[in-house]
Design a protein around this motif. Structure first.
Motif, PDB file in Angstrom:
ATOM      1  N   UNK A  52       5.121   1.192   3.122  1.00 56.29           N
ATOM      2  CA  UNK A  52       4.475   0.307   4.091  1.00 56.29           C
ATOM      3  C   UNK A  52       3.103  -0.117   3.547  1.00 56.29           C
ATOM      4  N   UNK A  53       2.756  -1.376   3.771  1.00 54.59           N
ATOM      5  CA  UNK A  53       1.469  -1.886   3.307  1.00 54.59           C
ATOM      6  C   UNK A  53       0.975  -2.899   4.331  1.00 54.59           C
ATOM      7  N   UNK A  54      -0.198  -3.488   4.074  1.00 61.15           N
ATOM      8  CA  UNK A  54      -0.759  -4.397   5.065  1.00 61.15           C
ATOM      9  C   UNK A  54      -1.743  -5.367   4.438  1.00 61.15           C
ATOM     10  N   UNK A  55      -2.054  -6.406   5.206  1.00 59.38           N
ATOM     11  CA  UNK A  55      -3.122  -7.312   4.810  1.00 59.38           C
ATOM     12  C   UNK A  55      -4.448  -6.716   5.288  1.00 59.38           C
ATOM     13  N   UNK A  56      -5.534  -7.285   4.825  1.00 59.53           N
ATOM     14  CA  UNK A  56      -6.854  -6.682   5.048  1.00 59.53           C
ATOM     15  C   UNK A  56      -7.217  -6.430   6.526  1.00 59.53           C
ATOM     16  N   UNK A  57      -6.975  -7.394   7.421  1.00 61.44           N
ATOM     17  CA  UNK A  57      -7.415  -7.162   8.807  1.00 61.44           C
ATOM     18  C   UNK A  57      -6.802  -5.905   9.432  1.00 61.44           C
ATOM     19  N   UNK A  58      -5.572  -5.587   9.048  1.00 58.70           N
ATOM     20  CA  UNK A  58      -4.898  -4.407   9.594  1.00 58.70           C
ATOM     21  C   UNK A  58      -5.624  -3.136   9.152  1.00 58.70           C
ATOM     22  N   UNK A  63       8.917  -0.288  -5.560  1.00 56.85           N
ATOM     23  CA  UNK A  63       9.916  -1.341  -5.791  1.00 56.85           C
ATOM     24  C   UNK A  63      10.173  -2.163  -4.532  1.00 56.85           C
ATOM     25  N   UNK A  64       9.960  -1.533  -3.385  1.00 58.48           N
ATOM     26  CA  UNK A  64      10.153  -2.238  -2.116  1.00 58.48           C
ATOM     27  C   UNK A  64       8.911  -2.024  -1.258  1.00 58.48           C
ATOM     28  N   UNK A  65       8.355  -3.110  -0.756  1.00 58.04           N
ATOM     29  CA  UNK A  65       7.181  -3.008   0.106  1.00 58.04           C
ATOM     30  C   UNK A  65       7.408  -3.815   1.368  1.00 58.04           C
ATOM     31  N   UNK A  66       7.199  -3.171   2.512  1.00 59.29           N
ATOM     32  CA  UNK A  66       7.203  -3.859   3.800  1.00 59.29           C
ATOM     33  C   UNK A  66       5.747  -3.953   4.226  1.00 59.29           C
ATOM     34  N   UNK A  67       5.267  -5.179   4.397  1.00 55.04           N
ATOM     35  CA  UNK A  67       3.845  -5.372   4.619  1.00 55.04           C
ATOM     36  C   UNK A  67       3.604  -6.079   5.949  1.00 55.04           C
ATOM     37  N   UNK A  68       2.595  -5.627   6.677  1.00 53.71           N
ATOM     38  CA  UNK A  68       2.334  -6.195   8.001  1.00 53.71           C
ATOM     39  C   UNK A  68       0.984  -6.910   8.043  1.00 53.71           C
ATOM     40  N   UNK A  69       0.945  -7.956   8.843  1.00 53.12           N
ATOM     41  CA  UNK A  69      -0.288  -8.716   9.049  1.00 53.12           C
ATOM     42  C   UNK A  69      -0.643  -8.777  10.526  1.00 53.12           C
ATOM     43  N   UNK A  70      -1.568  -9.661  10.838  1.00 55.39           N
ATOM     44  CA  UNK A  70      -2.057  -9.773  12.217  1.00 55.39           C
ATOM     45  C   UNK A  70      -0.938  -9.970  13.233  1.00 55.39           C
ATOM     46  N   UNK A  75      -3.558   1.281   1.677  1.00 58.47           N
ATOM     47  CA  UNK A  75      -2.301   0.540   1.895  1.00 58.47           C
ATOM     48  C   UNK A  75      -2.549  -0.967   1.865  1.00 58.47           C
ATOM     49  N   UNK A  76      -3.758  -1.365   1.530  1.00 56.22           N
ATOM     50  CA  UNK A  76      -4.098  -2.780   1.602  1.00 56.22           C
ATOM     51  C   UNK A  76      -3.676  -3.533   0.335  1.00 56.22           C
ATOM     52  N   UNK A  77      -3.023  -4.671   0.535  1.00 60.30           N
ATOM     53  CA  UNK A  77      -2.623  -5.539  -0.568  1.00 60.30           C
ATOM     54  C   UNK A  77      -3.535  -6.761  -0.568  1.00 60.30           C
ATOM     55  N   UNK A  78      -3.992  -7.147  -1.740  1.00 59.05           N
ATOM     56  CA  UNK A  78      -4.787  -8.369  -1.822  1.00 59.05           C
ATOM     57  C   UNK A  78      -5.939  -8.238  -2.775  1.00 59.05           C
TER      58      UNK A  78
END
Lengths: 241, 331
Positions: free
Chosen positions: B239-245, B210-217, B255-258
């Protein structure tokens, strides 16, 4: 094993894309590259050949800058017609396996491989992470959603759509693809396969830049003020606190 | 007779996949616009309880399509069963969620019936007599309105998060359920699927978060991931992230979103230092609320953000963690 790999070209990732005048497609004057998911499929086919011997053949459809099924008439085909053109083009060859990428970076249908299997009367499996030979066929690892996987035994010949994580693409892979220019090439004209094709079953009426649907509220102030405002929103509007 | 829209709900092991509610909501919206009748179906072996669950919603009828051959999913059996069922019912429009399972069989089914699938749609639009379906092209850089150029049944799949599953309308009384037995001939199923499993390493299902904190570059270094984790913990989220992470190994791939990771639709998606490349956006734009913190005011993530903070995440996140903790303690 004799493996056919279906490959398409798509605009380069960072290419600036513009709509054409009729607003139904992009202007084609951009640089193209191999659809990345297809590069994984090709790499996997080459790996299988290294292990088990055999031959890898690539097929693509498009105008002169592509190879194999070659005619401007192959531009703008829906997945059904692309698959029918491929099925007709390979009818005299005997493949054990056909690989496609998971989906393309332009249309993103994620359908052509499965349609091709149905047209050929072959079984298929999608989103494949691993391929092993087994008695009488192959055993593949399918990626399912939410971190789940499944092994599936599939008799040959079969069509597989390959997931990106199956191998590590390196720059060398793409160089290797370029060297394929020196390989024997058979050009298939539209006339050879046209009888198998029809009008597209779906049509792009209009293409456009997506509308911005959200109204964005900007929070300003010092870091601690912003933190307070944000928590207020999380509590009273977004309601997650 | 008015035309019919048929939703094919997805079940796994006799449990409804909740993304089916989004497809049903799409069906209700199209029915409201066109005046067509909305029906639903579920296919499998012993899935009567799923049919009953759907019958509580605003649908004219629910079909419980069963065969012992449908106990384990195979594209051959599911395609054969649906072909038989759809050939007898002749709906105008067949709607399914764009899940991995549907992607595995719907192109085969449509081809076997000489039809096409407009796949991975995000919306629809009525244009005179035509119904157009909107799908993303070139990884979301463009949208296209696509029409069918063939006879019914028309097959459409909808992207996860395109419609609000929680907005599906309940019915005033339970819809009738019709039991349909389909015969699947011997030898039609060629694949032999084995048991579904998870990799030894625990994979996380972010689609249910329900809640996602996502990090990028913008998080810059691996050690800074800890800061984002503290915020996720304070909020009770994942916790989640974009692909480069994930490519860098700072967080595991699950943990990758996209587009190459998970597609999520949480109540809150808090994007830290994520620029918002389209490959990322397609995985999270179904979020109900997007909060983005990024120091580049031109970052595309702000295009889809509800709440935007143009600033340095390393200045804002520490006081934010404190405020969240205070707010939680006050509850």
């Amino acid at each position: 094993m004799k493996i056919l790999v279906c490959i398409k070209q798509v605009p380069q990732k960072d290419a600036p894309l513009k709509l054409n005048e009729s607003g139904t497609w992009i202007r084609e004057d951009v640089s193209y590259e191999v659809n990345e998911p297809d590069a994984y499929a090709l790499k996997e086919a080459l790996r299988q050949k290294e292990k088990h011997g055999g031959e890898v053949v690539a097929i693509t459809a498009g105008p002169a800058r592509a190879q194999h099924v070659e005619d401007p008439g192959f531009v703008g085909l829906d997945a059904f017609n692309t698959a029918r053109a491929f099925a007709a083009a390979i009818k005299d060859e005997k493949f054990d396996l056909i690989f496609t990428g998971l989906q393309s970076d332009d249309y993103g249908f994620a359908q052509t491989g499965v349609i091709l299997a149905e047209l050929l009367g072959w079984p298929h499996a999608t989103i494949i992470m691993q391929i092993e030979k087994s008695d009488g066929g192959i055993k593949v690892k399918r990626e399912l959603e939410a971190g789940y996987f499944q092994f599936v035994e599939v008799p040959l010949p079969a069509v597989l759509t390959i997931q990106s994580g199956i191998n590590k693409l390196r720059y060398a892979t793409l160089i290797g693809i370029k060297q394929a220019k020196n390989k024997p090439l058979r050009k298939v004209t539209l006339a050879e396969v046209q009888a198998a094709m029809s009008a597209n079953l779906q049509k792009i009426e209009r293409m456009y830049i997506p509308h911005k649907t959200k109204k964005t509220e900007y929070l300003e102030g010092s870091a601690s003020e912003i933190a307070k405002k944000l928590v207020d929103k999380l509590r009273n509007e977004i309601r997650v606190l | 007779m008015p035309e019919t829209i048929l939703v094919v709900a997805e079940q796994r092991e006799g449990k409804l996949n909740r993304v089916s509610w989004e497809t049903l909501a799409a069906g209700q919206a199209i029915a409201a616009e066109t005046g067509w009748v909305l029906e639903a179906s579920v296919i499998g072996d012993s899935v009567g309880s799923v049919a009953s669950e759907i019958a509580g919603k605003k649908v004219a009828k629910v079909y419980d399509v069963e065969s012992p051959e449908l106990k384990k999913y195979t594209p051959d059996a599911f395609s054969a069963a649906l072909k038989e069922f759809l050939t007898s019912k002749q709906p105008k429009l067949v709607l399914m969620p764009h899940t991995y399972q549907v992607r595995d069989f719907i192109p085969k089914l449509a081809t076997a019936m000489g039809r096409t699938v407009i796949s991975d749609c995000v919306g629809f639009r009525k244009d005179g007599d035509k119904v157009l379906f909107t799908r993303q092209m070139f990884q979301g850089k463009f949208a296209a309105d696509v029409s069918f150029n063939c006879d019914a049944p028309w097959f459409v799949t909808f992207q996860n998060g395109a419609f609000r599953g929680d907005k599906v309308e309940a019915g005033s009384s339970a819809a009738p359920i019709e039991s349909v037995k389909v015969g699947i001939s011997q030898g039609i199923v060629r694949n032999n699927p084995q048991e579904v499993f998870k990799e030894a390493k625990q994979a996380v299902d972010l689609t249910q978060a329900e809640i996602i904190v996502s990090v990028g570059r913008g998080i810059k270094e691996q050690k800074n991931i800890e800061l984002a984790k503290q915020l996720a913990d304070a909020l009770g989220g994942e916790i989640a992230a974009s692909r480069p992470i994930c490519d860098s190994g700072w967080l595991p791939m699950d943990r990758q979103i996209g587009s190459s990771g998970q597609t999520v639709a949480p109540k809150l998606y808090l994007a830290l230092g994520i620029s918002g490349a389209i490959q990322h956006i397609v995985g999270m734009k179904g979020a109900r609320s997007v909060v983005a913190i990024n120091k580049d005011h031109e970052a595309p993530i702000f295009e889809i953000a509800d709440v935007a903070v143009v600033g340095n995440l390393f200045d804002i996140v520490p006081p934010l963690i404190e405020e969240v903790k205070k707010a939680k303690a006050g509850n």
